[in-house]
Design a protein around this motif. Structure first.
Motif: not given
Length: 330
Positions: A228-237
Motif C-alpha cells: 500500500f505504501n507504494v501506492f500512497l507514495e505515488g501521490m507525490d511521484t
C-alpha cells in the motif's frame, strides 16, 4: 448441489461452452437490419433460456442478458467441485446488490429493478440483512464492514465511501479465504492482479480529482503484491516516474507499462482495458486444465464478457453509432 468430480463439471461446462457466442456470431447480430431482427438472431442461438413470447415482445435486451447470466451462474454453482473458491468470482454480484439495497434504504426509496440473482449469498438473505440492519448471517469481514457503515449513517451517506467500503470488504474476504485454504492457484493470481491494477487506477483517479492521501487509502484493496505504501507514495511521484514506481512483484511490469501508456496518451481508460486483458490471460492459461477450476471459471466470466459485448452491440444499434467490440474469453 455442487459435484465432487472435476471430470463431470468440466464435461458439462465444455458442452455449454459450445453454445456461447463468438465474434462471428456477434458480428452477424450487429449487422441485422433492425433491432428486432438482431434480437431474433440472438434468441435463435438459444441465448436467454426459455423466455415467454410476452417477455420477448418487450424488446428489453437487458432482461434477456440478465436471464442468461443468472442461468449460467446457477449452472456453475450446481456443478463446481470447489464451491468456496468459485463463490469468490460471484462476490461482485453480491457487492452490486448490497450497494443497491443500502443506498435505496438510506434514501428511503424502493430498491430499483437492477438486483441480480446468482451471487455468493442468496439475494433474499441480503434483502433481509439490509432491511433489518442485521448482518450476522454474513462472513465476519462483511459483517464488520456493514456494521461500521450502519454506525456512520447518522452522519450522512457518502455513496463513494459506501461503495469503497464494500469493495474493500470483498477483497479482504477473498484474501482470507485464499489464505485459509493455502491456495496458490490461478485464483490467487487473478485477484492479486486485479487488486494491484485497481490500486494503480485509484492513484491515477486520485491525482486527476485532487484527492488527499486519506481518501486514496480508503480506496486501496488488499490481496495484491504491491505494498500500500507504494501506492500512497505515488501521490507525490512525478507522473513520468509513476510507472517505474509501480514496477514491483510479478504484476509490476505490466502495470508499469500500462501507467506509462496512460501518461503518454492521457487516456485513463487504457488502465481498465489493460487490466481486463491481463485478467483474461490468467484464465486462458488454465482454460484446458481439466483438473482445476480453470474451465469452469473461464465459462462463467466468458458469459459475462459475452453479455458486455451484447450490451455494446444493442446499445449501438439503438443509438445508431459505431462500436468497438469488447474482447471475449475465446
Amino acid at each position: 448441489m455442487p459435484q465432487a468430480s472435476y471430470e463431470y463439471a468440466v464435461g458439462r461446462i465444455s458442452q455449454l461452452s459450445t453454445k456461447m457466442l463468438d465474434a462471428a456470431k456477434l458480428r452477424r447480430i450487429y449487422e441485422a437490419g433492425s433491432f428486432q431482427e438482431a434480437l431474433a438472431l440472438l434468441l435463435e442461438t438459444g441465448y436467454g433460456g426459455n423466455l415467454s413470447p410476452e417477455q420477448l415482445a418487450t424488446e428489453e435486451i437487458d432482461y434477456v442478458i440478465r436471464e442468461q447470466l443468472q442461468i449460467s451462474r446457477r449452472i456453475v454453482w450446481e456443478v463446481t467441485p470447489a464451491p468456496e473458491l468459485t463463490s469468490l468470482f460471484l462476490l461482485e454480484v453480491d457487492g452490486h446488490n448490497l450497494k443497491t439495497l443500502l443506498k435505496a434504504r438510506l434514501l428511503g426509496v424502493e430498491a430499483p429493478d437492477v438486483l441480480i440473482d446468482g451471487g455468493s449469498f442468496p439475494l433474499e438473505q441480503l434483502k433481509e440483512c439490509v432491511a433489518t440492519s442485521n448482518y450476522e448471517p454474513l462472513p465476519k469481514v462483511y459483517r464488520d464492514t456493514l456494521n461500521r457503515i450502519e454506525a456512520e449513517v447518522s452522519r450522512g451517506v457518502d455513496p463513494l465511501k459506501l461503495s469503497a467500503e464494500i469493495d474493500g470488504a470483498m477483497f479482504r474476504h477473498i484474501k482470507n479465504v485464499l489464505d485459509d485454504k493455502h491456495d496458490h492457484s490461478f485464483v490467487r493470481d487473478y485477484f492479486s492482479l486485479q487488486a494491484d491494477f485497481q490500486n494503480a487506477r485509484s492513484v491515477v483517479r486520485a491525482r486527476l480529482l485532487n484527492w488527499d492521501v486519506d481518501k486514496l487509502r480508503l480506496m486501496l484493496l488488499e490481496g495484491g503484491e504491491i505494498d500500500f505504501n507504494v501506492f500512497l507514495e505515488g501521490m507525490d511521484t512525478p507522473m513520468e516516474q509513476l510507472g517505474a514506481k509501480f514496477n514491483r512483484g510479478k504484476n509490476g511490469k505490466l502495470i508499469s507499462q500500462s501507467v506509462e501508456e496512460y501518461v503518454t496518451t492521457g487516456d485513463a481508460s487504457v488502465l481498465k482495458r489493460k487490466m481486463e486483458t491481463a485478467l483474461m490471460h490468467v484464465l486462458r492459461s488454465v482454460k484446458w486444465d481439466m483438473f482445476s477450476l480453470g474451465p469452469i471459471i473461464g465459462y462463467l466470466l466468458g458469459r459475462e464478457a459475452e453479455a458486455k459485448a451484447l450490451r455494446v452491440i444493442f446499445g449501438a444499434k439503438r443509438g445508431g453509432f459505431d462500436y468497438e467490440l469488447p474482447e471475449l474469453y475465446a
